[in-house]
Design an enzyme around this catalytic site. Structure first.
Site, PDB file in Angstrom:
ATOM      1  N   ASN A  82      63.283  -1.174  41.408  1.00  0.00           N
ATOM      2  CA  ASN A  82      62.321  -0.409  40.613  1.00  0.00           C
ATOM      3  C   ASN A  82      62.322  -0.809  39.134  1.00  0.00           C
ATOM      4  O   ASN A  82      61.317  -0.624  38.450  1.00  0.00           O
ATOM      5  CB  ASN A  82      62.661   1.084  40.758  1.00  0.00           C
ATOM      6  CG  ASN A  82      61.975   1.922  39.712  1.00  0.00           C
ATOM      7  OD1 ASN A  82      60.781   2.204  39.809  1.00  0.00           O
ATOM      8  ND2 ASN A  82      62.709   2.310  38.667  1.00  0.00           N
ATOM      9  N   ASP A  88      53.476  -5.542  26.401  1.00  0.00           N
ATOM     10  CA  ASP A  88      52.043  -5.769  26.440  1.00  0.00           C
ATOM     11  C   ASP A  88      51.540  -6.439  25.158  1.00  0.00           C
ATOM     12  O   ASP A  88      51.921  -6.050  24.042  1.00  0.00           O
ATOM     13  CB  ASP A  88      51.290  -4.441  26.611  1.00  0.00           C
ATOM     14  CG  ASP A  88      51.509  -3.805  27.985  1.00  0.00           C
ATOM     15  OD1 ASP A  88      52.215  -4.405  28.818  1.00  0.00           O
ATOM     16  OD2 ASP A  88      50.967  -2.710  28.212  1.00  0.00           O
ATOM     17  N   TYR A 147      53.147  -9.178  32.766  1.00  0.00           N
ATOM     18  CA  TYR A 147      53.461  -8.109  33.731  1.00  0.00           C
ATOM     19  C   TYR A 147      52.675  -8.301  35.036  1.00  0.00           C
ATOM     20  O   TYR A 147      53.224  -8.174  36.133  1.00  0.00           O
ATOM     21  CB  TYR A 147      53.116  -6.777  33.074  1.00  0.00           C
ATOM     22  CG  TYR A 147      53.506  -5.523  33.815  1.00  0.00           C
ATOM     23  CD1 TYR A 147      54.739  -4.920  33.587  1.00  0.00           C
ATOM     24  CD2 TYR A 147      52.626  -4.905  34.703  1.00  0.00           C
ATOM     25  CE1 TYR A 147      55.086  -3.743  34.231  1.00  0.00           C
ATOM     26  CE2 TYR A 147      52.958  -3.733  35.351  1.00  0.00           C
ATOM     27  CZ  TYR A 147      54.190  -3.154  35.118  1.00  0.00           C
ATOM     28  OH  TYR A 147      54.528  -1.983  35.761  1.00  0.00           O
ATOM     29  N   GLY A 178      49.781   3.168  40.839  1.00  0.00           N
ATOM     30  CA  GLY A 178      48.801   3.082  39.758  1.00  0.00           C
ATOM     31  C   GLY A 178      49.432   3.614  38.490  1.00  0.00           C
ATOM     32  O   GLY A 178      50.649   3.483  38.283  1.00  0.00           O
ATOM     33  N   ILE A 180      51.103   6.137  36.376  1.00  0.00           N
ATOM     34  CA  ILE A 180      51.926   7.320  36.636  1.00  0.00           C
ATOM     35  C   ILE A 180      52.358   7.887  35.279  1.00  0.00           C
ATOM     36  O   ILE A 180      52.590   7.114  34.337  1.00  0.00           O
ATOM     37  CB  ILE A 180      53.172   6.930  37.473  1.00  0.00           C
ATOM     38  CG1 ILE A 180      52.774   6.123  38.733  1.00  0.00           C
ATOM     39  CG2 ILE A 180      53.970   8.175  37.866  1.00  0.00           C
ATOM     40  CD1 ILE A 180      51.864   6.824  39.721  1.00  0.00           C
TER      41      ILE A 180
HETATM   42  N1  CAA Z   1      41.953  -1.072  30.066  1.00  0.00           N
HETATM   43  C1  CAA Z   1      40.757  -1.290  29.485  1.00  0.00           C
HETATM   44  N2  CAA Z   1      40.601  -1.737  28.227  1.00  0.00           N
HETATM   45  C2  CAA Z   1      41.714  -2.007  27.521  1.00  0.00           C
HETATM   46  C3  CAA Z   1      43.007  -1.802  28.055  1.00  0.00           C
HETATM   47  C4  CAA Z   1      43.100  -1.318  29.385  1.00  0.00           C
HETATM   48  N3  CAA Z   1      44.276  -1.082  29.984  1.00  0.00           N
HETATM   49  N4  CAA Z   1      43.901  -2.149  27.117  1.00  0.00           N
HETATM   50  C5  CAA Z   1      43.224  -2.541  26.040  1.00  0.00           C
HETATM   51  N5  CAA Z   1      41.895  -2.416  26.262  1.00  0.00           N
HETATM   52  C6  CAA Z   1      40.821  -2.697  25.327  1.00  0.00           C
HETATM   53  C7  CAA Z   1      40.882  -1.787  24.104  1.00  0.00           C
HETATM   54  O1  CAA Z   1      40.249  -0.539  24.362  1.00  0.00           O
HETATM   55  C8  CAA Z   1      40.146  -2.614  23.076  1.00  0.00           C
HETATM   56  O2  CAA Z   1      38.757  -2.524  23.296  1.00  0.00           O
HETATM   57  P1  CAA Z   1      37.751  -2.312  22.043  1.00  0.00           P
HETATM   58  O3  CAA Z   1      38.020  -3.466  21.117  1.00  0.00           O
HETATM   59  O4  CAA Z   1      36.386  -2.310  22.695  1.00  0.00           O
HETATM   60  O5  CAA Z   1      38.128  -0.980  21.459  1.00  0.00           O
HETATM   61  C9  CAA Z   1      40.556  -4.039  23.426  1.00  0.00           C
HETATM   62  O6  CAA Z   1      41.032  -4.010  24.782  1.00  0.00           O
HETATM   63  C10 CAA Z   1      41.686  -4.569  22.562  1.00  0.00           C
HETATM   64  O7  CAA Z   1      42.722  -3.580  22.566  1.00  0.00           O
HETATM   65  P2  CAA Z   1      43.455  -3.146  21.215  1.00  0.00           P
HETATM   66  O8  CAA Z   1      42.481  -2.880  20.111  1.00  0.00           O
HETATM   67  O9  CAA Z   1      44.414  -2.046  21.586  1.00  0.00           O
HETATM   68  O10 CAA Z   1      44.215  -4.515  20.855  1.00  0.00           O
HETATM   69  P3  CAA Z   1      45.671  -4.696  20.340  1.00  0.00           P
HETATM   70  O11 CAA Z   1      45.881  -6.170  20.186  1.00  0.00           O
HETATM   71  O12 CAA Z   1      45.946  -3.781  19.180  1.00  0.00           O
HETATM   72  O13 CAA Z   1      46.593  -4.161  21.544  1.00  0.00           O
HETATM   73  C11 CAA Z   1      47.361  -4.030  23.791  1.00  0.00           C
HETATM   74  C12 CAA Z   1      46.478  -4.771  22.802  1.00  0.00           C
HETATM   75  C13 CAA Z   1      48.833  -4.142  23.353  1.00  0.00           C
HETATM   76  C14 CAA Z   1      47.189  -4.741  25.136  1.00  0.00           C
HETATM   77  C15 CAA Z   1      46.988  -2.529  23.866  1.00  0.00           C
HETATM   78  O14 CAA Z   1      45.602  -2.367  23.968  1.00  0.00           O
HETATM   79  C16 CAA Z   1      47.588  -1.879  25.069  1.00  0.00           C
HETATM   80  O15 CAA Z   1      48.789  -1.548  25.080  1.00  0.00           O
HETATM   81  N6  CAA Z   1      46.786  -1.678  26.142  1.00  0.00           N
HETATM   82  C17 CAA Z   1      47.230  -1.123  27.392  1.00  0.00           C
HETATM   83  C18 CAA Z   1      47.510  -2.231  28.384  1.00  0.00           C
HETATM   84  C19 CAA Z   1      47.905  -1.575  29.679  1.00  0.00           C
HETATM   85  O16 CAA Z   1      47.067  -1.101  30.420  1.00  0.00           O
HETATM   86  N7  CAA Z   1      49.211  -1.524  29.954  1.00  0.00           N
HETATM   87  C20 CAA Z   1      49.708  -0.834  31.082  1.00  0.00           C
HETATM   88  C21 CAA Z   1      51.019  -0.211  30.697  1.00  0.00           C
HETATM   89  S1  CAA Z   1      51.613   0.919  31.948  1.00  0.00           S
HETATM   90  C22 CAA Z   1      52.194  -0.075  33.145  1.00  0.00           C
HETATM   91  O17 CAA Z   1      52.272  -1.260  33.062  1.00  0.00           O
HETATM   92  C23 CAA Z   1      52.643   0.617  34.411  1.00  0.00           C
HETATM   93  C24 CAA Z   1      51.857   0.154  35.558  1.00  0.00           C
HETATM   94  O18 CAA Z   1      52.378  -0.573  36.395  1.00  0.00           O
HETATM   95  C25 CAA Z   1      50.479   0.661  35.747  1.00  0.00           C
END
Ligand code: CAA
Length: 241
Positions: A82, A88, A147, A178, A180
């Site tokens: 796990n 990210d 990831y 998905g 969580i």
């Molecule tokens: N889904 C859809 N759109 C996303 C997104 C996501 N998961 N992540 C980022 N975006 C979009 C943002 O909304 C933004 O769009 P706009 O410019 O139209 O507003 C664009 O991508 C760029 O994002 P940021 O402005 O946030 O850019 P940044 O460089 O400052 O940060 C990032 C980038 C670090 C990837 C940040 O956006 C982030 O952390 N996003 C989440 C990514 C994600 O989904 N991670 C999952 C973590 S949980 C996990 O991994 C557990 C699991 O198994 C499900």
């Protein structure tokens, strides 16, 4: 004697729920963790589950940790891989370090752990390996090239190993959660979570760690002996394979 289950990353988030669910199902559970002593000790105090510290990206440390568990508790018959991390970043900003840390923990960690219990499982003709992959290994996710690659790799690993283990009564399955409601997901920028992620989940909410833990308990059970190489998707309808 009840079977011994080892859960990596088993003191927080989804892993903590898995450890507790397996304990409640009657297994003797050991929970591994990598770094957060305070959370691990609090988890131990609250649940009574023994905790063992090592980094799953370190092959030798995995060997030493498993040897300790096997001498103190018994042979590991159920392994839940796990432990996982995120680093990210959009790909154009991702550093080699962010890439390697995630691959080393989320993909190589499965090799490091599974390799060291595999011979014992073969010798005893019983084993259950449950790998916690992710929806983002199935569909890919922007900001998560590292990831998504590792979690997709976990699925290939699962399918290959399932074929090798079948004749020895060892099942190898994956669960793809998905989004969580854990610290990992809540670390996503609030705006992204609320505007981009939750609206994509048809059930309209984040999942609960216990909803994943119940999947693990099923796959670990003797009843699930005919299920191997499979991917159990639990994502609130966000993505269908
Ligand atoms: N889904 C859809 N759109 C996303 C997104 C996501 N998961 N992540 C980022 N975006 C979009 C943002 O909304 C933004 O769009 P706009 O410019 O139209 O507003 C664009 O991508 C760029 O994002 P940021 O402005 O946030 O850019 P940044 O460089 O400052 O940060 C990032 C980038 C670090 C990837 C940040 O956006 C982030 O952390 N996003 C989440 C990514 C994600 O989904 N991670 C999952 C973590 S949980 C996990 O991994 C557990 C699991 O198994 C499900």
């Amino acid at each position: 004697m009840s079977r011994v289950a080892l859960v990596t990353g088993g003191t927080r988030g989804i892993g903590a729920a898995i450890s507790v669910a397996l304990k409640n199902a009657g297994y003797r559970v050991a929970a591994n963790y990598a770094g957060n002593d305070e959370k691990a000790n609090a988890f131990h105090e609250a649940t009574g589950v023994p905790v063992f510290k090592w980094d799953v990206s370190d092959y030798a440390a995995c060997g030493e940790g498993i040897a300790r568990i096997e001498s103190e508790i018994g042979p590991v018959e159920i392994l839940v891989n796990n432990a996982g991390i995120t680093r990210d970043a959009m790909f154009h900003k991702m550093t080699p370090q962010q890439w390697h840390e995630v691959i080393n923990t989320n993909l190589t960690g499965l090799f490091n752990m599974t390799h060291q219990v595999w011979t014992g499982m073969r010798d005893r003709s019983f084993g259950r390996i449950v790998n916690i992959s992710s929806i983002n290994g199935q569909k890919g996710q922007m900001g998560q090239a590292n990831y998504s690659a590792a979690k997709a790799g976990d699925l290939g690993f699962t399918k290959a190993l399932a074929q090798e283990g079948a004749a020895k009564n060892i099942t190898v399955n994956a669960i793809c959660p998905g989004y969580i409601g854990t610290e990992m997901v809540l670390a996503v920028p609030e705006k992204v979570l609320n505007e981009r992620i939750i609206p994509q989940i048809p059930v309209g909410r984040l999942g609960e760690p216990e909803e994943i833990a119940r999947c693990v308990t099923f796959l670990a059970s003797d009843d699930a002996g005919f299920i191997t190489g499979s991917t159990l998707t639990a994502n609130g309808g966000q993505f269908f394979v």
